[in-house]
Motif scaffolding. Structure first.
Motif, PDB file in Angstrom:
ATOM      1  N   PRO A 214       8.178   3.590 -11.899  1.00 16.95           N
ATOM      2  CA  PRO A 214       9.389   2.912 -10.735  1.00 16.95           C
ATOM      3  C   PRO A 214       9.763   3.529  -9.809  1.00 16.95           C
ATOM      4  CG  PRO A 214       9.805   3.613 -13.586  1.00 16.95           C
ATOM      5  CD  PRO A 214       8.419   3.876 -13.240  1.00 16.95           C
ATOM      6  N   ILE A 215      10.426   2.398  -9.149  1.00 20.10           N
ATOM      7  CA  ILE A 215      10.418   2.843  -7.065  1.00 20.10           C
ATOM      8  C   ILE A 215      11.617   3.890  -7.782  1.00 20.10           C
ATOM      9  CG2 ILE A 215      10.867   1.224  -6.661  1.00 20.10           C
ATOM     10  CD1 ILE A 215       8.920   1.524  -4.000  1.00 20.10           C
ATOM     11  N   GLY A 216      12.389   2.976  -8.344  1.00 26.43           N
ATOM     12  CA  GLY A 216      13.436   3.815  -7.962  1.00 26.43           C
ATOM     13  C   GLY A 216      14.263   2.896  -7.178  1.00 26.43           C
ATOM     14  N   MET A 217      15.833   3.523  -7.170  1.00 16.64           N
ATOM     15  CA  MET A 217      16.586   2.675  -5.715  1.00 16.64           C
ATOM     16  C   MET A 217      17.403   4.273  -5.460  1.00 16.64           C
ATOM     17  SD  MET A 217      18.281   0.745  -3.707  1.00 16.64           S
ATOM     18  CE  MET A 217      18.152  -0.486  -4.588  1.00 16.64           C
ATOM     19  N   SER A 218      17.102   3.687  -3.270  1.00 20.13           N
ATOM     20  CA  SER A 218      17.985   5.518  -3.204  1.00 20.13           C
ATOM     21  C   SER A 218      17.896   5.062  -1.781  1.00 20.13           C
ATOM     22  CB  SER A 218      17.283   6.719  -2.976  1.00 20.13           C
ATOM     23  OG  SER A 218      16.389   6.413  -2.363  1.00 20.13           O
ATOM     24  N   PHE A 219      19.292   5.513  -0.875  1.00 20.41           N
ATOM     25  CA  PHE A 219      20.127   5.324   0.500  1.00 20.41           C
ATOM     26  C   PHE A 219      18.495   5.470   1.215  1.00 20.41           C
ATOM     27  CE2 PHE A 219      21.240   6.792   4.431  1.00 20.41           C
ATOM     28  CZ  PHE A 219      21.816   5.480   4.953  1.00 20.41           C
TER      29      PHE A 219
ATOM     30  N   GLN B 109       0.904  -1.601  -0.054  1.00 19.25           N
ATOM     31  CA  GLN B 109       0.352   0.195   0.056  1.00 19.25           C
ATOM     32  C   GLN B 109       1.082   1.243   0.243  1.00 19.25           C
ATOM     33  OE1 GLN B 109      -2.194  -0.777   3.902  1.00 19.25           O
ATOM     34  NE2 GLN B 109      -3.975  -1.685   2.465  1.00 19.25           N
ATOM     35  N   GLN B 110       2.274   1.034   0.758  1.00 18.70           N
ATOM     36  CA  GLN B 110       2.948   2.238   1.203  1.00 18.70           C
ATOM     37  C   GLN B 110       3.224   2.482  -0.285  1.00 18.70           C
ATOM     38  OE1 GLN B 110       4.581   2.632   4.435  1.00 18.70           O
ATOM     39  NE2 GLN B 110       5.366   5.166   3.916  1.00 18.70           N
ATOM     40  N   PHE B 111       4.388   1.480  -0.554  1.00 17.25           N
ATOM     41  CA  PHE B 111       5.673   1.598  -1.524  1.00 17.25           C
ATOM     42  C   PHE B 111       5.268   0.950  -3.089  1.00 17.25           C
ATOM     43  CE2 PHE B 111       7.317   1.970   2.406  1.00 17.25           C
ATOM     44  CZ  PHE B 111       8.420   3.265   2.864  1.00 17.25           C
ATOM     45  N   GLY B 112       4.477   0.193  -2.913  1.00 22.27           N
ATOM     46  CA  GLY B 112       3.691  -0.840  -4.498  1.00 22.27           C
ATOM     47  C   GLY B 112       4.633  -2.365  -4.177  1.00 22.27           C
TER      48      GLY B 112
ATOM     49  N   LEU C  56       7.919  -3.482  -2.047  1.00 31.53           N
ATOM     50  CA  LEU C  56       7.682  -4.866  -2.029  1.00 31.53           C
ATOM     51  C   LEU C  56       8.527  -5.959  -2.501  1.00 31.53           C
ATOM     52  CD1 LEU C  56       6.239  -7.652  -0.377  1.00 31.53           C
ATOM     53  CD2 LEU C  56       4.502  -7.903  -2.101  1.00 31.53           C
ATOM     54  N   LEU C  57       8.799  -6.009  -3.024  1.00 31.47           N
ATOM     55  CA  LEU C  57      10.420  -6.960  -3.882  1.00 31.47           C
ATOM     56  C   LEU C  57      11.861  -7.248  -3.310  1.00 31.47           C
ATOM     57  CD1 LEU C  57       9.285  -8.200  -7.303  1.00 31.47           C
ATOM     58  CD2 LEU C  57       8.482  -9.052  -4.757  1.00 31.47           C
ATOM     59  N   LEU C  58      11.938  -5.213  -2.935  1.00 31.76           N
ATOM     60  CA  LEU C  58      12.595  -4.753  -3.022  1.00 31.76           C
ATOM     61  C   LEU C  58      13.481  -5.180  -2.097  1.00 31.76           C
ATOM     62  CD1 LEU C  58      15.550  -3.402  -3.437  1.00 31.76           C
ATOM     63  CD2 LEU C  58      14.383  -1.460  -3.023  1.00 31.76           C
ATOM     64  N   SER C  59      12.112  -5.337  -0.694  1.00 35.79           N
ATOM     65  CA  SER C  59      12.401  -5.693   0.628  1.00 35.79           C
ATOM     66  C   SER C  59      12.379  -6.499   1.350  1.00 35.79           C
ATOM     67  CB  SER C  59      10.855  -5.330   1.141  1.00 35.79           C
ATOM     68  OG  SER C  59       9.632  -5.603   1.598  1.00 35.79           O
ATOM     69  N   GLY C  60      11.801  -7.594   0.316  1.00 41.54           N
ATOM     70  CA  GLY C  60      11.915  -9.241   0.592  1.00 41.54           C
ATOM     71  C   GLY C  60      13.285  -9.605  -0.024  1.00 41.54           C
ATOM     72  N   LEU C  61      13.904  -8.603  -0.650  1.00 46.86           N
ATOM     73  CA  LEU C  61      15.707  -8.725  -1.433  1.00 46.86           C
ATOM     74  C   LEU C  61      16.646  -8.797  -0.366  1.00 46.86           C
ATOM     75  CD1 LEU C  61      17.450  -9.407  -3.157  1.00 46.86           C
ATOM     76  CD2 LEU C  61      17.348  -6.873  -3.974  1.00 46.86           C
TER      77      LEU C  61
ATOM     78  N   PRO D 104      14.086  -5.460  -8.858  1.00 46.37           N
ATOM     79  CA  PRO D 104      12.814  -5.082  -8.223  1.00 46.37           C
ATOM     80  C   PRO D 104      12.612  -3.280  -8.044  1.00 46.37           C
ATOM     81  CG  PRO D 104      13.685  -6.738  -6.987  1.00 46.37           C
ATOM     82  CD  PRO D 104      14.877  -6.017  -8.242  1.00 46.37           C
ATOM     83  N   TRP D 105      13.796  -2.619  -8.416  1.00 45.85           N
ATOM     84  CA  TRP D 105      13.636  -1.427  -8.687  1.00 45.85           C
ATOM     85  C   TRP D 105      13.073  -0.467  -9.821  1.00 45.85           C
ATOM     86  CZ3 TRP D 105      18.115  -4.064  -6.348  1.00 45.85           C
ATOM     87  CH2 TRP D 105      19.130  -4.064  -7.782  1.00 45.85           C
ATOM     88  N   ASN D 106      13.182  -1.764 -10.652  1.00 46.67           N
ATOM     89  CA  ASN D 106      12.435  -0.781 -12.238  1.00 46.67           C
ATOM     90  C   ASN D 106      10.972  -1.640 -12.346  1.00 46.67           C
ATOM     91  OD1 ASN D 106      15.010  -0.744 -13.185  1.00 46.67           O
ATOM     92  ND2 ASN D 106      15.332  -2.461 -14.266  1.00 46.67           N
ATOM     93  N   LEU D 107      10.690  -1.907 -10.828  1.00 51.04           N
ATOM     94  CA  LEU D 107       9.083  -2.263 -11.154  1.00 51.04           C
ATOM     95  C   LEU D 107       8.300  -0.853  -9.979  1.00 51.04           C
ATOM     96  CD1 LEU D 107       9.184  -5.898  -9.497  1.00 51.04           C
ATOM     97  CD2 LEU D 107       8.881  -4.698 -12.066  1.00 51.04           C
ATOM     98  N   PRO D 108       6.470  -0.828 -10.378  1.00 52.19           N
ATOM     99  CA  PRO D 108       6.878   0.480 -10.228  1.00 52.19           C
ATOM    100  C   PRO D 108       6.072   0.223  -8.190  1.00 52.19           C
ATOM    101  CG  PRO D 108       4.545  -1.472 -10.473  1.00 52.19           C
ATOM    102  CD  PRO D 108       5.934  -1.255 -10.942  1.00 52.19           C
ATOM    103  N   GLY D 109       6.295   1.783  -7.742  1.00 53.43           N
ATOM    104  CA  GLY D 109       6.035   1.819  -7.019  1.00 53.43           C
ATOM    105  C   GLY D 109       4.438   1.956  -6.175  1.00 53.43           C
ATOM    106  N   ALA D 110       3.809   2.807  -5.585  1.00 50.31           N
ATOM    107  CA  ALA D 110       2.323   3.209  -4.825  1.00 50.31           C
ATOM    108  C   ALA D 110       2.137   3.791  -6.211  1.00 50.31           C
ATOM    109  CB  ALA D 110       2.132   3.742  -4.104  1.00 50.31           C
ATOM    110  N   ASP D 111       2.717   4.618  -7.250  1.00 48.97           N
ATOM    111  CA  ASP D 111       2.545   6.070  -8.163  1.00 48.97           C
ATOM    112  C   ASP D 111       1.941   5.819  -9.451  1.00 48.97           C
ATOM    113  OD1 ASP D 111       5.262   5.507  -7.872  1.00 48.97           O
ATOM    114  OD2 ASP D 111       5.100   8.032  -8.508  1.00 48.97           O
TER     115      ASP D 111
END
Length: 565
Positions: free
Chosen positions: A260-265, A87-90, A94-99, A250-257
């Protein structure tokens, strides 16, 4: 590392064992196929992501893990963690947090933390699993009754309020299919059929929904095909795409908006608490499952290798669209009962899921959402362990009951991250308090005439571990010596641990006694702890600080000190 792979290669199973494991894998595959879709939907993502998880994690973790019979894939325990992330990050978040969770699990395994995971207190486990069951069941009300629930609401009470307000929009068609599916789920086990109850229930629900749609004018229910859509080569499709999962960062996949959610610190920092929770819960679930499987199969798992396997699986799964995975107790139990004894069964289970994606995708689209909700209601009930929850409330000590209720309430009202953190923190505090009560320092009645020492010599017997919680309590009475005391003997024969807090306390006691011109004799302290004191500067000083191996040696030193004084 990878001991399961080495053993599976070196072993020479018979043809009968291979055949039995293939059949066991097919049996578990039949069970896992609809469950994987249902759990993905409950986590807020399209059903194919659950299938990708079961397929890839089932194979990778079986080959790299420490259990021969564990079956890994999506589980109900993760739902309450994953849904807020989606709901918050799309999907990308989710997949990035799983990684990230996979990396943490791998590090836990390499750090030999497999045994430490087993010390999580029972009330914490029961509390958050019961809470997860309540949350999952609550969120199925919408699809079970076909409610038109307003969007929004991040917290449980807000969502529950929206569901309550939508009860006037109950759809009798959805409710009918959901109720029929639930009835079959509850009644089927009594028939003692080899066909899994949830498979029979979903078939009945889908068949009745299709017949009613054809025969009753205006009859319509939401299905996987009508709820989920995909785009393939520019063409839109319904339900599950009948293709193999493809690689994507994962960072190329869509976020909640939707972008692509991208990758950042900053993104990694925001996802880290959830990733840690996923890793801890995944470790608990997989190792608990392995222990249960050991009892059923008579085999022995390696907890550290199991964590390494879970880590590698969860690092690979997100790269192919899979959500976090762990060992599933129900599917593992089914595997053992069906005769599964090798990783081959889990590999076959994963290949069966792949065949289901490629061959059965059109048919899976006919499964009603109300039927999936009914299935998840039963999963939630089984997970809640209501009998164990009620029994713990009745027989557990008051402190354990408090932890149980608090973990349950925090899981339901807030989220798993808070529940696990607070539950483990309270359990640790309770453990420290109980450990403190086991450590004491008491003055020992000494027969001064028998040992030929004057009344100015006192002996304190110190028992138990001296650490930051117990050191001050145990040692504070030693400084309160009588004015006529000239020698203090600390019998530390039964001291099992000495941390920095205890060392500082010992140093303070030595200085305090020295200022009062009272000598200190430390008796029979274990060499490894004795070395710690010497490194800290508490060294032998004639007439002030002495070390002895036995009480006879201590009394001899005391006689010389008092004679010199």
């Amino acid at each position: 590392m990878f001991s399961a792979v080495k053993k599976s290669i070196s072993a020479k199973p018979s043809f009968q064992e291979i055949q039995t494991n293939i059949l066991a894998g097919l049996t578990v595959g039949v069970i896992a196929l609809p469950l994987s879709m249902a759990l993905a939907i409950a986590s807020g993502v399209p059903p194919q992501h659950g299938l990708y998880t079961a397929m890839i994690a089932g194979i990778v973790i079986a080959l790299c893990g420490g259990s021969k019979v564990n079956i890994s894939g999506p589980t109900a325990a993760f739902v309450v963690i994953l849904l807020p992330i989606v709901q918050q990050f799309g999907l990308g978040g989710l997949l990035l947090s799983g990684l990230m969770a996979g990396v943490i699990l791998l590090l836990m395994g390499l750090g030999k933390l497999g045994k430490l995971i087993e010390i999580v207190p029972y009330p914490v486990t029961v509390g958050f699993t019961a809470g997860i069951g309540v949350v999952i069941a609550t969120f199925q009300i919408k699809d079970f009754f076909g409610l038109e629930v307003a969007a929004g609401g991040e917290h449980y009470l807000e969502k529950l309020s929206h569901i309550a307000q939508a009860l006037t929009s109950i759809n009798w068609q959805e409710t009918l299919i959901g109720a029929l599916t639930l009835a079959v789920l509850l009644a089927w086990p009594r028939l003692k059929s080899k066909v899994p109850a949830h498979l029979a229930a979903l078939l009945v629900g889908a068949l009745i929904a299709w017949i009613m749609t054809q025969m009753v004018n205006g009859f319509s229910v939401a299905t996987i095909g009508s709820r989920f859509h995909y785009e393939l080569d520019g063409l839109l499709g319904s339900g599950i795409p009948p293709i193999m999962p493809s690689f994507e960062w994962p960072w190329n996949l869509p976020g909640a908006d939707g972008q692509p959610i991208g990758m950042s610190f900053e993104l990694v920092r925001e996802l880290l608490p959830s990733a840690i929770t996923i890793a801890i819960l995944g470790a608990l679930e997989s190792l608990l499952c392995a222990v249960v499987a050991d009892g059923m199969s008579g085999k022995k798992h390696n907890p550290n290798d199991e964590l390494i396997g879970q880590g590698l699986g969860n690092m690979l799964v997100p790269l192919f669209g899979g959500i976090p995975a762990t060992a599933a107790i129900a599917r593992t139990a089914a595997n053992v009962k069906a005769g599964g004894s090798m990783p081959l069964a889990s590999v076959v289970h994963g290949l069966f899921i792949l065949a289901g994606i490629l061959l059965l995708a059109p048919l899976l689209s006919y499964i009603p959402m109300a039927s999936m909700a009914a299935l998840l209601l039963v999963v939630a009930w089984n997970m809640s362990e209501a009998k164990h929850f009620a029994r713990t409330l009745k027989v557990a000590p008051r402190d354990d009951v408090l932890i149980l209720v608090l973990c349950f309430a925090l899981t339901v009202l807030f989220d798993m991250t808070i529940a696990v953190a607070v539950g483990m923190g309270l359990a640790a505090m309770l453990f420290i308090r109980r450990s403190i009560s086991l450590t004491d320092a008491r003055a020992v009645e000494t027969n001064h005439q028998a040992y030929e020492v004057p009344e100015s010599v006192v002996v304190y017997d110190i028992n138990g571990p001296l650490f930051f919680g117990s050191a001050h309590k145990a040692l504070k009475t030693i400084a309160l010596v009588r004015p006529d005391v000239r020698v203090v003997i600390l019998d530390m024969s039964e001291v099992t641990l000495l941390d920095m807090s205890a060392i500082v306390a010992m140093e303070s006691i030595a200085q305090d006694l020295s200022s009062k011109k009272v000598a200190l004799i430390i008796n029979n302290l274990q060499p490894r702890m004795l070395l710690k004191l010497r490194r800290a500067g508490i060294r032998k000083r004639r007439g002030q600080v002495e070390y002895a191996r036995t009480m006879d040696d201590s009394f001899a030193l005391a006689r010389r000190m008092t004679a010199q004084g």
